[in-house]
Design an enzyme around this catalytic site. Structure first.
Site: not given
Length: 301
Positions: A162, A166
């Site tokens: 993640y 991001k």
């Protein structure tokens, strides 16, 4: 602020995306509500969540259509854009919000857990943005708002997939801003602090982690929407390539990597002189192994 504009919001069947879609509609936008209706882990598919948000928008007197294509599929991303063009005649704004979580400590993370998160977040943001880019270029206007995270900007435990996705999105956003600025196209990021299904899946194995999650429960998804609406509007015509964070009632402008200190030797460096001089000289400016919760350590206001 968005009267007559056509807006795509991905991952809008619930949480932050839903509140952004509703806020866009309240400001006069026509909205494509995209959501595959999957679980936080990306499993299953249900048209219900997207259609439910469409029904909410129509109940407010707004215009909206549902779309259930996956952003992680290039053809699906193209269909999301086509849905907006067919329904509303044009596209003015894209909110790249869709995402999943597959949290795992790095040394235990599988290739599938890595791939699935990168595919939805980073590839999904690219696919949807790339599909709409020709429309923005031709009409010489358009605005992107991408959801990044302090898990990538600062760091966090158990979120290598993640975090990488991001932080990649912030670089992608800056590249879009640079490449498409001449066509009056803007690209900005928001790192949202908000309680959602995704946050709810973060491990809470220690009292400190549980306390952090409890604080985040105070921050509702609706707190993110005002900044997203403003960045999508003409009121933010001079805002491009920026990274913001929203934490309850606080809005932050986040830093971007820049040199902070340097050392130089006219004769060049050897491994030994790096160890003896360069690293000690730079060490005072090293960054700690902070997590997002360490940097944003005060209670939300």
């Amino acid at each position: 602020m968005l009267m007559g504009k056509s807006v795509i919001v991905t991952g809008a069947g619930g949480g932050i995306g839903r509140d952004i879609a509703l806020a866009m509609a309240r400001e006069g936008a026509k909205v494509v509500v995209n959501d595959i209706g999957a679980s936080v882990a990306g499993e299953g598919q249900d048209a219900g969540p997207a259609q439910a948000v469409v029904n909410e928008i129509k109940a407010l007197g707004g215009e909206a259509v549902a779309n259930t294509d996956s952003v992680s599929d290039q053809a699906g991303a193209a269909r999301i854009v086509s849905t907006a063009v067919e329904a509303f005649g044009r596209v003015d704004v894209v909110i790249n919000n869709a995402g999943i979580l597959r949290d795992r400590f790095f040394h235990k993370m599988s290739a599938e857990e890595w791939d699935s998160v990168i595919k939805v977040h980073l590839y999904g943001t690219f696919y949807v943005s790339r599909a709409v880019a020709p429309h923005f270029k031709e009409q010489e206007s358009g605005a992107f708002v991408h959801m990044t995270s302090t898990s990538g900007l600062v760091g966090n435990f158990g979120q290598a997939n993640y975090s990488a996705a991001k932080l990649g999105i912030t670089a992608l956003s800056k590249s879009i801003a640079l490449d498409m600025n001449k066509f009056n196209v803007r690209s900005n990021c928001i790192a949202p602090f908000a309680w959602s299904r995704m946050i709810g899946s973060i491990p809470t194995e220690t009292p400190a982690e549980q306390a952090r999650v409890d604080r985040m429960k105070q921050m509702t998804p609706a707190k993110i929407a005002p900044l997203a609406v403003c960045l999508a509007s003409d009121a933010a015509a001079d805002v491009n390539g920026q990274v913001f964070a929203v934490r309850n009632n606080e809005i932050f402008l986040m830093s971007q990597p820049r040199p902070i200190r340097s050392v130089q030797r006219s004769e060049g460096w050897t491994p030994q002189s790096v160890a003896a001089h360069a690293l000690p000289a730079l060490k005072a400016s090293f960054f700690a192994l902070d997590r997002s919760g360490d940097v944003f350590s005060w209670d939300p206001v």
